[in-house]
Design a protein around this motif. Structure first.
Motif, PDB file in Angstrom:
ATOM      1  N   LYS A 423       0.834  -1.199   0.000  1.00 30.48           N
ATOM      2  CA  LYS A 423       0.000   0.000   0.000  1.00 30.48           C
ATOM      3  C   LYS A 423       0.870   1.251   0.000  1.00 30.48           C
ATOM      4  CE  LYS A 423      -2.958   2.864   2.858  1.00 30.48           C
ATOM      5  NZ  LYS A 423      -3.782   3.029   4.056  1.00 30.48           N
ATOM      6  N   PRO A 424       0.483   2.295  -0.749  1.00 30.02           N
ATOM      7  CA  PRO A 424       1.171   3.580  -0.644  1.00 30.02           C
ATOM      8  C   PRO A 424       0.605   4.389   0.528  1.00 30.02           C
ATOM      9  CG  PRO A 424      -0.464   3.678  -2.379  1.00 30.02           C
ATOM     10  CD  PRO A 424      -0.499   2.270  -1.838  1.00 30.02           C
ATOM     11  N   TYR A 425       1.445   5.188   1.141  1.00 32.48           N
ATOM     12  CA  TYR A 425       1.023   6.041   2.264  1.00 32.48           C
ATOM     13  C   TYR A 425       1.230   7.492   1.849  1.00 32.48           C
ATOM     14  CZ  TYR A 425       0.307   1.953   5.069  1.00 32.48           C
ATOM     15  OH  TYR A 425      -0.197   0.773   5.545  1.00 32.48           O
ATOM     16  N   HIS A 426       0.115   8.154   1.461  1.00 35.09           N
ATOM     17  CA  HIS A 426       0.169   9.503   0.901  1.00 35.09           C
ATOM     18  C   HIS A 426      -0.590  10.529   1.725  1.00 35.09           C
ATOM     19  CE1 HIS A 426       0.900   7.980  -3.511  1.00 35.09           C
ATOM     20  NE2 HIS A 426       1.923   7.760  -2.707  1.00 35.09           N
ATOM     21  N   LEU A 427      -1.469  10.079   2.607  1.00 38.99           N
ATOM     22  CA  LEU A 427      -2.379  10.978   3.299  1.00 38.99           C
ATOM     23  C   LEU A 427      -2.153  10.921   4.804  1.00 38.99           C
ATOM     24  CD1 LEU A 427      -5.608   9.941   1.359  1.00 38.99           C
ATOM     25  CD2 LEU A 427      -4.077  11.848   0.820  1.00 38.99           C
ATOM     26  N   GLU A 428      -2.464  12.022   5.481  1.00 38.37           N
ATOM     27  CA  GLU A 428      -2.295  12.030   6.938  1.00 38.37           C
ATOM     28  C   GLU A 428      -3.180  10.973   7.591  1.00 38.37           C
ATOM     29  OE1 GLU A 428      -2.091  15.157  10.704  1.00 38.37           O
ATOM     30  OE2 GLU A 428      -2.627  15.894   8.701  1.00 38.37           O
ATOM     31  N   ARG A 429      -4.371  10.783   7.045  1.00 41.68           N
ATOM     32  CA  ARG A 429      -5.269   9.797   7.651  1.00 41.68           C
ATOM     33  C   ARG A 429      -4.759   8.367   7.483  1.00 41.68           C
ATOM     34  NH1 ARG A 429      -8.569  11.160   3.049  1.00 41.68           N
ATOM     35  NH2 ARG A 429      -8.811   9.367   1.630  1.00 41.68           N
ATOM     36  N   ASP A 430      -3.861   8.130   6.514  1.00 43.07           N
ATOM     37  CA  ASP A 430      -3.259   6.804   6.401  1.00 43.07           C
ATOM     38  C   ASP A 430      -2.540   6.428   7.694  1.00 43.07           C
ATOM     39  OD1 ASP A 430      -4.093   6.456   3.771  1.00 43.07           O
ATOM     40  OD2 ASP A 430      -2.250   7.295   2.921  1.00 43.07           O
ATOM     41  N   PHE A 431      -2.062   7.441   8.391  1.00 43.97           N
ATOM     42  CA  PHE A 431      -1.352   7.216   9.653  1.00 43.97           C
ATOM     43  C   PHE A 431      -2.285   7.333  10.861  1.00 43.97           C
ATOM     44  CE2 PHE A 431       1.627   8.913   6.529  1.00 43.97           C
ATOM     45  CZ  PHE A 431       2.636   7.958   6.557  1.00 43.97           C
TER      46      PHE A 431
END
Length: 517
Positions: A423-431
């Motif tokens: 998965k790519p992690y591009h957004l603050e909500r991903d964290f």
């Protein structure tokens, strides 16, 4: 003459694929959308009630957009291409006169398929065999796609993004559809209107660079791409486009290119040559978008800095550029550092490493449990083997579109994100969805190249780590041997200036003759 409300089909496959990773892309990765409802659901600008939606009768065949990755298997391509052809045939057969007016070709432009060079041209060739030579085709692409002479010939309109990072994706696709509708709704009986098929001027440019050196946020790409809408205003020009090309594949089509479409041959030739000269004149000026260094140098700089959070790009395994996302090298190096081996060390988030069995073990153990798991390198073990680590399960999330299941494992002061699928992690909500606080962390390490907008805004400072993987930023050590030469930066000196003259591409229903360039 085209009917008042033209009938336009929609089809295409999109996947940015690295030829330097052992991973392979299979058919399910494309998450195909089929039929009118599913495809119009993805694109609001062609739904009923919108200006474009009401201006044409849109017929969805099949589109598929895969997360970037390894080369598409031949069987996967044949399965999806065959279905596209069958669905288009059914659309054509269902029309009163068995004739489409237009096709929106929704592609990326950097899809590599086992045993096929120039996959997008091959797909369009198959499509043309069904829809015929007279149907007007408008293609929308990523600026990191590749435009061969053959692909330019088989399209009538062709455009791409004008920003990197790509913040104009929908705008570009809508422009491709709008140009198509405008062309089709001009009646052939009105001599005051331009011809149905515009002219195209194509210029290949012998430059092949990664996106991390060509971000439109920075010079020289900034002023080059700012020239595109200005050129588009020229009399006789309909659309102007610059492709950077895709650096991590090894086919003869991989290079930068310019296409200008319009009604006046002299105008489009001059415009294409102008943009090509801007690009070539700046070829020595392209540089990385951030300070670079080895992974160790990036970690040292982050530890010395007071900027928080400090972002580091683990760029060699970027899954949104074609990396497998599976390389364990970066996490292995990180956990070996003594600074992070106790819980009171500097807080680090690492995103991410796939490990289906590790994720399953953590899920079964539950949040708060201490587990020993092994992850990574199931696909790409060219740089490091699987990594075994012991830590506390910090959080678990189920149902992600890409990862399916995510687990955060705290090992010392490192919060390592493990995923069932990459998965790519591009957004603050991903964290934050994983109960992580990137803004309060000391260091955030992401498998990415240039930072996507939310990460860029969040970072107090950052460095681009020159790490190994299928999208290694050091192009010269990857081993290209099929690209056309000479090519910058593989050649640092050119014996003569490249030929940047415009090649006028014949209309798609006129045979393409002469040698390939």
């Amino acid at each position: 003459m085209v009917s008042k409300r033209p009938i336009i089909a929609i089809a295409g496959l999109a996947c940015e694929t690295s030829g330097f990773t052992p991973s392979r892309t299979l058919a399910p990765a494309f998450h195909p959308l089929r039929g009118d409802e599913e495809i119009q659901g993805k694109y609001p600008f062609i739904r009923a009630g919108s200006p474009l939606g009401d201006a044409a009768d849109w017929r969805g065949a099949l589109i598929g957009h895969a997360l970037p990755g390894g080369i598409v298997t031949r069987s996967a391509y044949e399965e999806l291409a065959d279905e596209i052809v069958q669905r288009l045939q059914a659309i054509v057969d269902g029309l009163p006169n068995h004739h489409l007016d237009g096709l929106w070709f929704d592609i990326h432009g950097a899809m590599c398929v086992e045993g096929i060079d120039d996959a997008e041209f091959d797909l369009l060739r198959r499509v043309r065999a069904v829809i015929g030579p007279d149907v007007i085709v408008s293609a929308s692409m990523d600026l990191h796609g590749n435009v061969s002479r053959e692909l330019a010939h088989q399209t009538d309109l062709i455009t791409c993004y004008r920003t990197a990072p790509h913040v104009d994706v929908m705008e570009t696709k809508e422009r491709a559809c709008r140009n198509l509708v405008n062309l089709l709704t001009q009646t052939s009986s009105d001599v005051s209107k331009p011809p149905r098929r515009p002219l195209k001027a194509w210029v290949p440019v012998p430059v092949l660079l990664p996106g991390e050196q060509t971000s439109t946020r920075l010079e020289p790409a900034k002023h080059i791409y700012e020239a595109v809408p200005e050129v588009e205003k020229w009399e006789g020009v309909l659309d102007a486009v610059i492709w950077v090309g895709y650096a991590w594949a090894d086919e003869p089509r991989n290079r930068a290119a310019i296409v200008v479409t319009g009604w006046d041959q002299a105008a489009i030739s001059k415009a294409a040559q102008h943009l090509a000269k801007l690009f070539w004149d700046a070829h020595r000026d392209f540089a990385f978008v951030a300070p670079t260094g080895s992974f160790a140098e990036c970690l040292d700089a982050a530890l010395k800095s007071s900027a928080r959070p400090y972002f580091i790009s683990d760029s060699g395994d970027n899954p949104t550029a074609g990396g497998s996302g599976d390389v364990s090298w970066g996490l292995t190096q990180l956990l070996a550092r003594p600074e992070f081996q106790t819980e009171d060390g500097p807080t680090v988030i690492y995103a991410s490493v796939p490990g289906p069995e590790a994720v399953q073990q953590a899920v079964e153990a539950g949040v708060g449990a201490r587990v020993t798991v092994t992850a990574g390198a199931e696909v790409d073990n060219l740089h490091a083997g699987p990594i075994t680590m012991t830590g506390k399960v910090h959080s678990i999330k189920d149902g992600d579109k890409h990862a399916e299941v995510e687990v955060v494992l705290q090992v010392g002061s490192v919060f390592a994100i493990l995923t069932k699928l990459r998965k790519p992690y591009h957004l603050e909500r991903d964290f934050t969805d994983l109960q992580l606080e990137p803004r309060k962390s000391n260091i955030v390490i992401v498998k990415i190249g240039y930072l996507e907008p939310e990460l860029y805004d969040m970072a107090a400072d950052w460095m681009l780590g020159l790490t190994p993987g299928g999208v290694d930023q050091d192009l010269e050590r990857l081993g290209h041997h099929r690209i056309r030469r000479p090519m910058w930066p593989f050649e640092k000196e050119f014996e003569e200036q490249p030929d940047l003259s415009a090649r006028i591409i014949p209309m798609s229903n006129v045979p393409l003759t002469g040698p390939d360039e």
